[in-house]
Design a protein around this motif. Structure first.
Motif, PDB file in Angstrom:
ATOM      1  N   ASP A  98     -12.483  46.846  73.052  1.00 23.25           N
ATOM      2  CA  ASP A  98     -11.576  46.087  72.197  1.00 23.25           C
ATOM      3  C   ASP A  98     -10.708  45.151  73.025  1.00 23.25           C
ATOM      4  O   ASP A  98     -10.170  45.538  74.061  1.00 23.25           O
ATOM      5  CB  ASP A  98     -10.677  47.046  71.399  1.00 23.25           C
ATOM      6  N   LYS A  99     -10.575  43.922  72.516  1.00 22.04           N
ATOM      7  CA  LYS A  99      -9.677  42.959  73.143  1.00 22.04           C
ATOM      8  C   LYS A  99      -8.275  43.217  72.613  1.00 22.04           C
ATOM      9  O   LYS A  99      -8.023  43.067  71.415  1.00 22.04           O
ATOM     10  CB  LYS A  99     -10.110  41.532  72.802  1.00 22.04           C
ATOM     11  N   ILE A 100      -7.382  43.605  73.536  1.00 29.33           N
ATOM     12  CA  ILE A 100      -6.045  43.978  73.100  1.00 29.33           C
ATOM     13  C   ILE A 100      -5.033  42.875  73.384  1.00 29.33           C
ATOM     14  O   ILE A 100      -3.941  42.877  72.821  1.00 29.33           O
ATOM     15  CB  ILE A 100      -5.601  45.283  73.776  1.00 29.33           C
ATOM     16  N   ALA A 101      -5.375  41.933  74.243  1.00 26.77           N
ATOM     17  CA  ALA A 101      -4.415  40.865  74.577  1.00 26.77           C
ATOM     18  C   ALA A 101      -5.138  39.774  75.357  1.00 26.77           C
ATOM     19  O   ALA A 101      -6.315  39.897  75.700  1.00 26.77           O
ATOM     20  CB  ALA A 101      -3.259  41.418  75.390  1.00 26.77           C
ATOM     21  N   ALA A 102      -4.397  38.721  75.625  1.00 27.84           N
ATOM     22  CA  ALA A 102      -4.907  37.625  76.463  1.00 27.84           C
ATOM     23  C   ALA A 102      -3.748  37.065  77.265  1.00 27.84           C
ATOM     24  O   ALA A 102      -2.641  36.915  76.750  1.00 27.84           O
ATOM     25  CB  ALA A 102      -5.538  36.542  75.617  1.00 27.84           C
ATOM     26  N   VAL A 103      -4.016  36.781  78.523  1.00 31.62           N
ATOM     27  CA  VAL A 103      -3.011  36.193  79.398  1.00 31.62           C
ATOM     28  C   VAL A 103      -3.314  34.700  79.521  1.00 31.62           C
ATOM     29  O   VAL A 103      -4.440  34.310  79.827  1.00 31.62           O
ATOM     30  CB  VAL A 103      -3.013  36.856  80.788  1.00 31.62           C
ATOM     31  N   HIS A 104      -2.312  33.869  79.232  1.00 33.39           N
ATOM     32  CA  HIS A 104      -2.460  32.413  79.345  1.00 33.39           C
ATOM     33  C   HIS A 104      -1.588  31.909  80.497  1.00 33.39           C
ATOM     34  O   HIS A 104      -0.426  32.289  80.604  1.00 33.39           O
ATOM     35  CB  HIS A 104      -2.020  31.736  78.039  1.00 33.39           C
ATOM     36  N   ILE A 105      -2.173  31.072  81.334  1.00 30.95           N
ATOM     37  CA  ILE A 105      -1.440  30.462  82.445  1.00 30.95           C
ATOM     38  C   ILE A 105      -1.629  28.952  82.350  1.00 30.95           C
ATOM     39  O   ILE A 105      -2.748  28.451  82.224  1.00 30.95           O
ATOM     40  CB  ILE A 105      -1.927  30.956  83.813  1.00 30.95           C
ATOM     41  N   GLY A 106      -0.545  28.205  82.378  1.00 34.60           N
ATOM     42  CA  GLY A 106      -0.613  26.739  82.336  1.00 34.60           C
ATOM     43  C   GLY A 106      -0.385  26.156  83.714  1.00 34.60           C
ATOM     44  O   GLY A 106       0.743  26.130  84.214  1.00 34.60           O
ATOM     45  N   PHE A 107      -1.457  25.679  84.329  1.00 38.73           N
ATOM     46  CA  PHE A 107      -1.358  25.073  85.663  1.00 38.73           C
ATOM     47  C   PHE A 107      -0.827  23.641  85.539  1.00 38.73           C
ATOM     48  O   PHE A 107      -1.227  22.881  84.661  1.00 38.73           O
ATOM     49  CB  PHE A 107      -2.724  25.056  86.356  1.00 38.73           C
ATOM     50  N   SER A 108       0.065  23.280  86.432  1.00 37.27           N
ATOM     51  CA  SER A 108       0.698  21.961  86.397  1.00 37.27           C
ATOM     52  C   SER A 108      -0.324  20.853  86.676  1.00 37.27           C
ATOM     53  O   SER A 108      -1.018  20.883  87.695  1.00 37.27           O
ATOM     54  CB  SER A 108       1.822  21.898  87.432  1.00 37.27           C
ATOM     55  N   LYS A 109      -0.400  19.881  85.752  1.00 39.73           N
ATOM     56  CA  LYS A 109      -1.284  18.721  85.982  1.00 39.73           C
ATOM     57  C   LYS A 109      -0.825  17.915  87.202  1.00 39.73           C
ATOM     58  O   LYS A 109      -1.622  17.431  87.992  1.00 39.73           O
ATOM     59  CB  LYS A 109      -1.307  17.828  84.747  1.00 39.73           C
ATOM     60  N   ALA A 110       0.484  17.762  87.326  1.00 38.36           N
ATOM     61  CA  ALA A 110       1.012  17.024  88.481  1.00 38.36           C
ATOM     62  C   ALA A 110       0.623  17.695  89.781  1.00 38.36           C
ATOM     63  O   ALA A 110       0.308  17.035  90.773  1.00 38.36           O
ATOM     64  CB  ALA A 110       2.529  16.919  88.373  1.00 38.36           C
ATOM     65  N   HIS A 111       0.644  19.057  89.759  1.00 41.48           N
ATOM     66  CA  HIS A 111       0.259  19.796  90.961  1.00 41.48           C
ATOM     67  C   HIS A 111      -1.210  19.542  91.290  1.00 41.48           C
ATOM     68  O   HIS A 111      -1.579  19.354  92.448  1.00 41.48           O
ATOM     69  CB  HIS A 111       0.509  21.289  90.760  1.00 41.48           C
ATOM     70  N   HIS A 112      -2.068  19.545  90.235  1.00 37.23           N
ATOM     71  CA  HIS A 112      -3.475  19.287  90.465  1.00 37.23           C
ATOM     72  C   HIS A 112      -3.693  17.883  91.040  1.00 37.23           C
ATOM     73  O   HIS A 112      -4.469  17.701  91.974  1.00 37.23           O
ATOM     74  CB  HIS A 112      -4.249  19.425  89.152  1.00 37.23           C
ATOM     75  N   GLU A 113      -2.988  16.929  90.448  1.00 42.32           N
ATOM     76  CA  GLU A 113      -3.130  15.555  90.951  1.00 42.32           C
ATOM     77  C   GLU A 113      -2.651  15.439  92.394  1.00 42.32           C
ATOM     78  O   GLU A 113      -3.255  14.736  93.215  1.00 42.32           O
ATOM     79  CB  GLU A 113      -2.361  14.595  90.055  1.00 42.32           C
ATOM     80  N   LYS A 114      -1.559  16.128  92.695  1.00 36.94           N
ATOM     81  CA  LYS A 114      -1.045  16.108  94.066  1.00 36.94           C
ATOM     82  C   LYS A 114      -2.043  16.748  95.024  1.00 36.94           C
ATOM     83  O   LYS A 114      -2.278  16.255  96.136  1.00 36.94           O
ATOM     84  CB  LYS A 114       0.292  16.841  94.107  1.00 36.94           C
ATOM     85  N   ALA A 115      -2.657  17.842  94.561  1.00 36.84           N
ATOM     86  CA  ALA A 115      -3.655  18.517  95.401  1.00 36.84           C
ATOM     87  C   ALA A 115      -4.862  17.610  95.628  1.00 36.84           C
ATOM     88  O   ALA A 115      -5.417  17.539  96.724  1.00 36.84           O
ATOM     89  CB  ALA A 115      -4.087  19.823  94.737  1.00 36.84           C
ATOM     90  N   LEU A 116      -5.266  16.909  94.550  1.00 33.97           N
ATOM     91  CA  LEU A 116      -6.388  15.984  94.701  1.00 33.97           C
ATOM     92  C   LEU A 116      -6.057  14.855  95.678  1.00 33.97           C
ATOM     93  O   LEU A 116      -6.899  14.445  96.488  1.00 33.97           O
ATOM     94  CB  LEU A 116      -6.766  15.407  93.339  1.00 33.97           C
ATOM     95  N   ARG A 117      -4.823  14.343  95.579  1.00 38.67           N
ATOM     96  CA  ARG A 117      -4.423  13.277  96.507  1.00 38.67           C
ATOM     97  C   ARG A 117      -4.432  13.765  97.949  1.00 38.67           C
ATOM     98  O   ARG A 117      -4.873  13.052  98.851  1.00 38.67           O
ATOM     99  CB  ARG A 117      -3.036  12.752  96.140  1.00 38.67           C
TER     100      ARG A 117
END
Length: 460
Positions: A129-148
């Protein structure tokens, strides 16, 4: 089989065009692979840590403070915008923003804050049984900075690949250009040599492509021209030699008739004999020039050097042209030093040189013009010059003056159809050089020409 020139050009130009592009694409693919690998690795690390928290959450059977298990996410707000746990009924159990604790997940969705991040969901199961879900919102700015950062780190290899491709292309292009330029330069030099009268030249046959075929055909042509030229010279020399005796007889009989040995000669007959004598003389000079050129080509031109009075020879030469100059309306003068200069050379050969130059000047000087013969010392040499006020010679044509059978297309020659075989100056050069001297010309188109030559002085 040897690669043809068209194939070589096609392959090389294709390589020049495609090589930098191919290397750039390979470098870009490698850089992109590195960037993606770095992003995946970062997300994998986060998911691994998130999985640990989820396991702890499952072990706690949902009774623990869920936020404490994901607190590490919120410790780096530059990386993660939010984190929350939602149960199976759609209620947020714990949220990094306390305002949404115990609120329906629809309210969070309606707030629109999730659109500012990359949302990653991790389900939590208890048994099947699925009792819960964990959601994490990764920063878009952080991703863009990492890509740069990743892009900047991989930019140098990309530039290096581009420069390498450009360098290889330049090497290929310059190499092909140098190869073709060398082959074409050989052909140009060979053509110039043939145009200058050197028919013994051969160009290197260093390739099997079209340029090599052209070089081989050029050499075949040059060899055939040489054979034809030798046959022509032999024929002209033989004919000229056979003409000597008849011409000498014509001149002798003309002199005898003019002298009245066979009876009186009236004025009209005297004029006809003078024309006959002058024509025979010019033809004799032409024959001598041909024979001299034949001796030069055979390496048998010799001059008998002995001391002689140059002033006397020059005065005699001028006197031979005075009548012709007067009839044409051309002033003929001489400027000779008062002292007698003795030259060392063959008087007959030198007289032919002076006659050729004076005759040439008289041909190309129009009515009302002037011709001046001058001589003087120049160190151990004597310099003679013949200056006229004729049509002049273009500067570009001066190097061609002393080639045999060369007749320049100058203004006066075109307009007046002046005849000539193009041998006089070539023979004069050979005779002067046989004395160890040199001959040259200075001219200005429309103003006249001056010919110079030098002879050795008699040593005291």
């Amino acid at each position: 089989p040897a690669m043809r020139l068209r194939t070589q050009l096609s392959v090389t130009l294709s390589a020049v065009i495609l090589l930098p592009f191919a290397l750039e694409m390979l470098a870009f693919a490698w850089v992109l692979r590195g960037i993606v690998a770095e992003v995946i690795e970062n997300q994998a690390n986060v998911r691994t840590q998130m999985g640990t928290s989820v396991v702890e959450l499952a072990a706690a059977q949902g009774n623990l403070d869920l936020l404490s298990h994901v607190r590490w996410l919120w410790d780096d707000p530059d990386t993660v915008n939010y984190a929350y746990v939602v149960d199976a009924r759609g209620t947020i159990r714990r949220h990094s923003d306390p305002r949404f604790n115990d609120r329906p997940v629809s309210e969070w969705d309606a707030a629109g804050l999730a659109s500012q991040a990359l949302d990653v969901e991790r389900p939590v199961f208890s048994g099947a049984d699925k009792i819960a879900a964990v959601h994490i919102g990764f920063s878009k700015a952080h991703h863009e900075k990492a890509l740069r950062r990743a892009w900047e780190r991989f930019l140098n290899p990309m530039l290096a690949a581009a420069l390498l491709g450009l360098g290889l292309s330049l090497v290929l292009g310059v190499g092909l250009a140098a190869y073709m330029a060398a082959r074409i330069r050989d052909l140009v030099q060979g053509t110039q040599a043939v145009a200058g009268g050197d028919l013994s030249v051969e160009v290197p046959e260093t390739s099997s492509n079209e340029l090599g075929d052209l070089a081989r055909q050029f050499n075949v042509m040059a060899r055939r021209l040489k054979v034809i030229d030798e046959l022509k010279d032999e024929f002209i020399a033989n004919v000229s030699h056979d003409l000597r005796n008849p011409l000498a007889a014509i001149q002798s009989f003309a002199d005898v008739l003019q002298g009245g040995m066979y009876g009186p000669v009236n004025e009209r007959q005297m004029g006809a004999l003078e024309i006959m004598r002058g024509s025979a003389k010019r033809l004799h000079e032409m024959v001598e020039n041909v024979l001299d050129m034949a001796k030069v080509k055979a390496g048998r031109l010799e001059v008998e050097k002995k001391p002689f009075d140059l002033n006397e020879l020059l005065a005699r030469s001028v006197s031979l042209f005075e009548v012709s100059a007067r009839e044409k309306g051309v002033e003929l003068s001489r400027d000779l030093p008062p002292a007698s200069f003795r030259a060392l050379g063959d008087p007959q050969a030198v007289e032919r040189v002076v006659s050729n130059l004076l005759g040439n000047a008289l041909k190309f000087t129009p009515k009302g013009g002037r011709i001046e013969l001058r001589a003087g010392p120049e160190g151990d040499w004597l310099r003679v010059s013949v200056k006229d006020t004729g049509y002049g010679i273009p500067a570009k044509d001066l190097p061609r003056l002393f080639r045999r059978f060369e007749r320049l297309d100058v203004e006066g020659q075109r307009d007046r159809k002046i005849a000539g075989a193009g041998l006089g100056l070539a023979a004069s050069r050979s005779l002067v050089e046989a004395h160890g001297g040199k001959i040259w010309a200075e001219s200005e188109e429309g103003k006249g020409t001056t010919f110079f030559f030098t002879l050795p002085r008699e040593k005291a």
